[in-house]
Design an enzyme around this catalytic site. Structure first.
Site, PDB file in Angstrom:
ATOM      1  CB  SER A  38      -0.922   0.021   1.224  1.00  0.00           C
ATOM      2  OG  SER A  38      -1.802  -1.073   1.214  1.00  0.00           O
ATOM      3  CG  HIS A  41      -0.721   0.389  -4.545  1.00  0.00           C
ATOM      4  ND1 HIS A  41      -0.827   0.265  -5.913  1.00  0.00           N
ATOM      5  CD2 HIS A  41      -0.799  -0.866  -4.042  1.00  0.00           C
ATOM      6  CE1 HIS A  41      -0.969  -1.012  -6.232  1.00  0.00           C
ATOM      7  NE2 HIS A  41      -0.946  -1.712  -5.118  1.00  0.00           N
ATOM      8  CG  HIS A  72       0.165   0.677   7.387  1.00  0.00           C
ATOM      9  ND1 HIS A  72       0.579   1.200   6.188  1.00  0.00           N
ATOM     10  CD2 HIS A  72      -0.277  -0.580   7.124  1.00  0.00           C
ATOM     11  CE1 HIS A  72       0.404   0.302   5.227  1.00  0.00           C
ATOM     12  NE2 HIS A  72      -0.105  -0.777   5.775  1.00  0.00           N
ATOM     13  CD  GLU A 147      -1.308  -3.820   8.435  1.00  0.00           C
ATOM     14  OE1 GLU A 147      -2.365  -3.278   8.072  1.00  0.00           O
ATOM     15  OE2 GLU A 147      -0.470  -4.300   7.634  1.00  0.00           O
TER      16      GLU A 147
END
Length: 382
Positions: A38, A41, A72, A147
């Site tokens: 992510s 991206h 994150h 995660e």
């Protein structure tokens, strides 16, 4: 403190103000942070992601013009607490955290919002309620994978995979590899993995895939041919119904209608394989819908940032179930952490590199080119 900031698609290592914990917040010293797909991206197309986020009611997602500390997927050491905290764990304790932070009464996505800087830094703020203690002795490298593996945990649950179901993983990038690890941790006995990259196929084998194929040579669907319960044509599908009626009408035990209804209630009715789309490129869903066996469940885990199409009529004819998986819930996150700690998942094959903050720009290049799977950041490393 030093941090990696993205602005106008450029990554730079710079000095930023030390974070100070507000009400309900905890200051963590970052031990490790994973670079997520992510992050790749949003570096390239933050505005596209922000537009989608705004449509579903989240107006604080980072944009290209913002300056944001990414990250994150982190594990940290407690330094201090802000006002209003219960301080259940002592300074020095290792924790992971759901990447959500309350700021002035609003929830922000850590590492994906200017208001909630992430773990590509020496320190990061987390919400006290989002903290989970790292089990004693767990390597920070592995704790940092909680995660992304929680994403896989959620996707596998969404697929309602049973141990005897064949599973197909299309795409063996980081999320595909995480799905393979989670499928095997859940005891799924036959996992077929497909990827064009020889390096990723090798990693899929290390993660436990039972069969690994190069789709340029052999399709994953060919590996399912002939397996009991796998239906690949309409005549075979219709014939199954007739054969079932033929057998059940001869049973003296009870009417055939009741037997079929009981089988459905018990979950023993015919079903196809569970397929995980982990590529996120336009056209892949259509390829899967066209080629997957009848009654397949397709779980879309890959993040496709562009419009895409598939043929609903084909999906209807095969009675396919199409589901989309995004992240996880707190229970997924907690269970994943303890699965790692107990050794139910050996996630080390995912880790293909560890860099300091200065190595992050080059790490992005390596990941974008597909030469690495999961690179971790150790802010203390030079």
């Amino acid at each position: 403190m030093r941090a990696v900031v993205v602005h106008q698609t450029e990554l730079s290592v710079t000095e930023v103000p030390d974070p100070r914990p507000g009400r309900g917040q905890v200051l963590l010293k970052v031990l490790r942070t994973g670079i997520c797909g992510s992050d790749l991206h949003v570096r390239a197309d933050a505005d596209g992601s922000a537009d989608i986020a705004a449509e579903v009611g989240y107006d604080h997602f980072m944009r290209r013009s913002h300056s944001v500390v990414l990250g994150h997927e982190f594990v940290g050491e407690i330094v201090s607490y802000g006002p209003g905290c219960r301080a259940r764990r002592p300074p020095g304790a290792h924790v992971v955290a759901l990447p959500l932070l309350r700021v002035d009464g609003e929830v922000h996505m850590i590492g994906l919002s200017e208001a909630a800087p992430g773990g590509y830094a020496e320190y990061v703020l987390a919400d006290e309620d989002a903290l989970l203690p790292v089990p004693k002795g767990l390597d920070p490298d592995l704790a940092a994978l909680t995660e992304p593996l929680a994403v896989a945990h959620h996707a596998v649950r969404m697929g309602t995979v049973r141990r005897g179901d064949p599973a197909v993983v299309v795409g063996c990038g980081p999320i595909g590899l995480a799905v393979i690890l989670m499928l095997k941790a859940f005891g799924v006995r036959h996992v077929v993995a497909s990827d064009y990259s020889p390096a990723r196929r090798a990693l899929a084998e290390r993660c436990g895939a039972d069969v690994v194929v190069d789709p340029a040579v052999r399709t994953p669907w060919a590996e399912l041919a002939g397996r009991k319960g796998v239906i690949t044509s309409a005549p075979a599908y219709y014939g199954t119904g007739l054969e079932t009626l033929h057998a059940l009408r001869r049973s003296p035990l009870m009417p055939w209608r009741r037997i079929i209804r009981a089988a459905k209630r018990l979950g023993v009715a015919p079903r196809g394989p569970v397929v995980f789309e982990c590529v996120g490129v336009p056209g892949v869903i259509e390829q899967i819908v066209s080629a997957a066996p009848f009654l397949s469940t397709i779980v879309v885990v890959g993040v496709c940032m562009r419009p895409d199409t598939f043929r609903p009529t084909m999906a209807s004819n095969k009675e396919l179930q199409l589901r989309f998986s995004f992240c996880y819930d707190p229970a997924d996150f907690d269970e994943t952490l303890h699965m790692i700690a107990r050794g139910r998942i050996d996630a080390r094959p995912l880790i293909t590199g560890v860099v300091g903050l200065d190595g992050v720009p080059d790490a992005f290049d390596e990941l974008t080119a597909g030469r690495q799977a999961k690179i971790l950041i150790d802010p203390a490393r030079s």
